[in-house]
Design a protein around this motif. Sequence first.
Motif, mmCIF file in Angstrom:
data_model
loop_
_atom_site.group_PDB
_atom_site.id
_atom_site.type_symbol
_atom_site.label_atom_id
_atom_site.label_comp_id
_atom_site.label_asym_id
_atom_site.label_seq_id
_atom_site.Cartn_x
_atom_site.Cartn_y
_atom_site.Cartn_z
ATOM 1 N N VAL A 165 -64.486 -15.160 46.028
ATOM 2 C CA VAL A 165 -63.651 -14.156 45.372
ATOM 3 C C VAL A 165 -62.958 -13.279 46.414
ATOM 4 N N ASN A 166 -63.675 -12.870 47.457
ATOM 5 C CA ASN A 166 -63.061 -12.062 48.513
ATOM 6 C C ASN A 166 -61.915 -12.809 49.191
ATOM 7 N N PHE A 209 -61.359 -17.793 37.868
ATOM 8 C CA PHE A 209 -61.024 -18.613 36.712
ATOM 9 C C PHE A 209 -59.864 -19.566 37.035
ATOM 10 N N GLN A 210 -58.911 -19.102 37.828
ATOM 11 C CA GLN A 210 -57.786 -19.963 38.223
ATOM 12 C C GLN A 210 -58.272 -21.163 39.037
ATOM 13 N N VAL A 211 -59.257 -20.937 39.918
ATOM 14 C CA VAL A 211 -59.819 -22.039 40.700
ATOM 15 C C VAL A 211 -60.496 -23.048 39.775
ATOM 16 N N LEU A 212 -61.262 -22.544 38.806
ATOM 17 C CA LEU A 212 -61.942 -23.433 37.870
ATOM 18 C C LEU A 212 -60.942 -24.225 37.031
ATOM 19 N N THR A 213 -59.875 -23.570 36.623
ATOM 20 C CA THR A 213 -58.846 -24.237 35.825
ATOM 21 C C THR A 213 -58.135 -25.314 36.644
ATOM 22 N N ASP A 238 -65.197 -9.023 31.046
ATOM 23 C CA ASP A 238 -64.304 -9.323 29.924
ATOM 24 C C ASP A 238 -64.944 -10.457 29.117
ATOM 25 N N PRO A 239 -65.362 -10.217 27.878
ATOM 26 C CA PRO A 239 -66.065 -11.239 27.090
ATOM 27 C C PRO A 239 -65.268 -12.528 26.915
ATOM 28 N N ARG A 240 -63.961 -12.402 26.689
ATOM 29 C CA ARG A 240 -63.144 -13.610 26.480
ATOM 30 C C ARG A 240 -63.039 -14.429 27.762
ATOM 31 N N LEU A 241 -62.865 -13.747 28.887
ATOM 32 C CA LEU A 241 -62.792 -14.445 30.173
ATOM 33 C C LEU A 241 -64.137 -15.085 30.491
ATOM 34 N N CYS A 242 -65.212 -14.365 30.196
ATOM 35 C CA CYS A 242 -66.553 -14.898 30.429
ATOM 36 C C CYS A 242 -66.768 -16.176 29.624
ATOM 37 N N ILE A 245 -64.844 -19.068 31.169
ATOM 38 C CA ILE A 245 -65.452 -19.571 32.391
ATOM 39 C C ILE A 245 -66.678 -20.426 32.071
ATOM 40 N N VAL A 246 -67.512 -19.956 31.151
ATOM 41 C CA VAL A 246 -68.680 -20.737 30.739
ATOM 42 C C VAL A 246 -68.234 -22.082 30.170
ATOM 43 N N ASP A 247 -67.166 -22.071 29.397
ATOM 44 C CA ASP A 247 -66.650 -23.309 28.818
ATOM 45 C C ASP A 247 -66.213 -24.289 29.910
ATOM 46 N N ARG A 248 -65.529 -23.780 30.929
ATOM 47 C CA ARG A 248 -65.065 -24.634 32.033
ATOM 48 C C ARG A 248 -66.252 -25.254 32.775
ATOM 49 N N LEU A 249 -67.347 -24.505 32.886
ATOM 50 C CA LEU A 249 -68.472 -24.953 33.699
ATOM 51 C C LEU A 249 -69.498 -25.786 32.933
#
Length: 274
Positions: A165-166, A209-213, A238-242, A245-249
Amino acid sequence: MSPTSATSTATIVTPTLRRRRGLTPEAASAAVDQACRRLRLPTIRAVLQEALTVAGKEQLTYEGFLAELLLAECDDRDRRSSVRRVKAAGFPRDKWLGDFDFEANPNINPATINTLATGDWIRRGHPLCLIGDSGTGKSHLLIGLGTAAAEAGYRVKYTLATRLVNELVEAADERVLAKTITRYGRVDLLMIDELGYMELDRRGAEMLFQVLTEREEKNSIAIASNESFSGWTKTFTDPRLCAAIVDRLTFNGTIIETGTHSYRLAHARHHAAS
């Protein structure tokens, strides 16, 4: 090959071979050494004398002798490439699956790990999640599977979640974020350790999230986290972002729960008591 091409090749090769028929053994050895240096064949250069001895004892044909030399060079190149891929992955320490103590953590099924070690999930672009408390073997398995993948020929990159992230934030500030995301998107297996240890601000979480996408359903990603998915809202506020991300993983992925009992702590206590 056309007759003309065959004639042309014979014209080039035959005089060259004739010129070198009269080489003394010393001159031939020097010529082979020089040719190996020029052609970058260090293994053939290193094993030549031993190979000559073996060829004499086993009465190898010319073709058999040449095959042994070339196969030795190929095997050593594969080994050196494997070492380079493991080094390029950036693992913080050496960990191998063969050293993992499955008896100390019965939550982990050896058959599942052995199946993952084949790398088929990486070929399919599927994710892997290791979830459990500290000391339960998550990082050992993560690095061990990554090492096995690198040795098998996959391009692997290991990083800590906070470090990634950094790096993404710095890349955004320097206006090279797209380039950085693309770089992380190219490797066959991206491994993110210690996800969930620290809260991420919205900007950092969105970049992750962009990396995961970028990698979704194309290249594999593996993570290790000390938080169950229900607790990820502490990291991704952010619940929606969370949820995204869980969905992607987890989509088409393997989830391994390593449990809550620290066998590393138990191991240390056992040694202290003995």
